[in-house]
Design a protein around this motif. Structure first.
Motif, short mmCIF file in Angstrom:
data_model
loop_
_atom_site.label_atom_id
_atom_site.label_comp_id
_atom_site.label_asym_id
_atom_site.label_seq_id
_atom_site.Cartn_x
_atom_site.Cartn_y
_atom_site.Cartn_z
N MET A 92 0.70 -1.09 -0.02
CA MET A 92 -0.01 0.01 0.00
C MET A 92 0.88 1.17 0.08
N GLN A 93 2.03 1.36 0.68
CA GLN A 93 2.90 2.62 0.75
C GLN A 93 3.44 2.67 -0.54
N THR A 94 3.72 1.61 -1.08
CA THR A 94 4.51 1.61 -2.50
C THR A 94 3.51 1.99 -3.65
N ILE A 95 2.31 1.42 -3.68
CA ILE A 95 1.85 1.61 -5.04
C ILE A 95 0.35 2.50 -4.78
N ALA A 96 0.04 2.59 -3.80
CA ALA A 96 -1.31 3.28 -3.79
C ALA A 96 -1.25 4.78 -3.19
N PRO A 97 -2.21 5.66 -4.11
CA PRO A 97 -2.09 7.06 -3.55
C PRO A 97 -2.49 7.24 -1.96
N PRO A 98 -2.02 8.31 -1.34
CA PRO A 98 -2.44 8.29 0.06
C PRO A 98 -3.89 8.06 0.38
N ASN A 99 -4.82 8.75 -0.32
CA ASN A 99 -6.29 8.79 -0.03
C ASN A 99 -6.65 7.29 -0.05
N ILE A 100 -6.18 6.33 -0.54
CA ILE A 100 -6.22 4.76 -0.43
C ILE A 100 -5.56 4.29 0.36
N ALA A 101 -4.18 4.28 0.49
CA ALA A 101 -3.25 3.97 1.40
C ALA A 101 -3.41 3.82 2.81
N THR A 102 -3.58 5.33 3.35
CA THR A 102 -3.81 5.52 4.70
C THR A 102 -4.84 4.77 5.46
N PRO A 103 -6.15 4.76 5.10
CA PRO A 103 -7.19 4.00 5.80
C PRO A 103 -6.90 2.39 5.40
N VAL A 104 -6.70 2.12 4.46
CA VAL A 104 -6.45 0.62 4.17
C VAL A 104 -5.12 0.37 4.92
N ILE A 105 -4.27 1.00 5.17
CA ILE A 105 -3.13 0.53 6.15
C ILE A 105 -3.55 0.50 7.45
N GLU A 106 -4.51 1.47 8.07
CA GLU A 106 -4.82 1.18 9.24
C GLU A 106 -5.85 0.10 9.43
N SER A 107 -6.61 -0.49 8.71
CA SER A 107 -7.23 -1.62 8.47
C SER A 107 -6.49 -2.83 8.73
N ILE A 108 -5.55 -2.97 7.69
CA ILE A 108 -4.55 -3.89 7.71
C ILE A 108 -3.91 -4.07 9.37
N LYS A 109 -3.42 -3.15 9.83
CA LYS A 109 -2.87 -3.04 11.10
C LYS A 109 -4.03 -3.60 12.18
N ASN A 110 -5.20 -3.34 12.14
CA ASN A 110 -6.09 -3.69 13.02
C ASN A 110 -6.53 -4.96 12.79
N CYS A 111 -6.27 -5.83 11.39
CA CYS A 111 -6.60 -7.15 11.09
C CYS A 111 -5.31 -8.12 11.14
N LYS A 112 -4.41 -7.57 11.75
CA LYS A 112 -3.35 -8.47 11.64
C LYS A 112 -3.13 -9.83 12.25
N ASN A 113 -4.23 -9.76 13.34
CA ASN A 113 -4.55 -11.10 14.11
C ASN A 113 -5.72 -11.72 13.62
N ALA A 114 -6.24 -11.56 12.38
CA ALA A 114 -7.91 -12.01 12.05
C ALA A 114 -7.81 -13.55 11.97
N VAL A 115 -6.82 -14.28 11.57
CA VAL A 115 -6.88 -15.55 11.06
C VAL A 115 -7.08 -16.46 12.72
N LYS A 116 -8.13 -17.14 12.87
CA LYS A 116 -8.28 -17.90 13.88
C LYS A 116 -8.37 -19.45 13.41
N THR A 117 -8.11 -19.67 12.32
CA THR A 117 -8.04 -21.32 11.86
C THR A 117 -6.65 -21.55 10.96
N ASP A 118 -6.71 -22.90 10.82
CA ASP A 118 -5.49 -23.56 9.83
C ASP A 118 -5.91 -23.58 8.33
N ASN A 119 -7.41 -23.66 8.16
CA ASN A 119 -7.64 -23.97 6.93
C ASN A 119 -7.53 -22.72 6.04
N LYS A 120 -6.74 -22.83 4.80
CA LYS A 120 -6.37 -21.70 4.00
C LYS A 120 -7.36 -20.88 3.52
#
Length: 142
Positions: A92-120
């Motif tokens: 996101m920092q490399t390819i997205a303009p700031p108006n897209i990157a900033t909120p998406v990066i925040e969501s990515i940080k908030n979801c870094k522990n989203a996975v609760k299963t082993d199934n891909k």
């Protein structure tokens, strides 16, 4: 003269290789990945459209594996089926303009522990649902 040529080469590389994508380019990329993964996983396009409304069907294997295809294409899911959130931020920092990157990066940080299963496939849908739930307005996955 050599220094001027080198400088021009570096500017060309920066402008054409390292440049931030436009919103139009991002949408075209999303459409390509969406169509590729829909065909590969045999998911109904309506199911994919439903994800933009927060409808994540954990009982539909095709929908879950569609999202795995998307995340794998973006290199956002690791071999152990965890979210590669650091890569997501980097992209996101490399390819997205700031108006897209900033909120998406925040969501990515908030979801870094989203996975609760082993199934891909389930893990991929958990990541997508978390990103949507965190900020539906800026949900970026195709």
């Amino acid at each position: 003269m050599k220094n001027i040529f080198l400088l021009l080469c570096l500017l060309y590389i920066y402008e054409n290789v390292l440049a931030i994508m436009t919103e139009k380019q991002i949408e075209a990329t999303k459409k390509l990945i969406r169509n590729t993964c829909i065909n590969k996983q045999g998911v109904a396009p309506e199911k994919v459209d439903g994800m933009y409304k927060g409808e994540f069907d954990f009982s539909d294997k095709n929908s879950m594996c569609y999202m795995h295809c998307v995340l794998k294409t973006y290199k956002l899911i690791k071999k152990d089926n965890t979210f590669d959130w650091e890569e997501g931020i980097n992209v996101m920092q490399t390819i997205a303009p700031p108006n897209i990157a900033t909120p998406v990066i925040e969501s990515i940080k908030n979801c870094k522990n989203a996975v609760k299963t082993d199934n891909k496939c389930t893990a991929a849908l958990e990541i997508a649902k978390c990103l949507y739930d965190d900020d539906p307005e800026h949900y970026i996955l195709p």
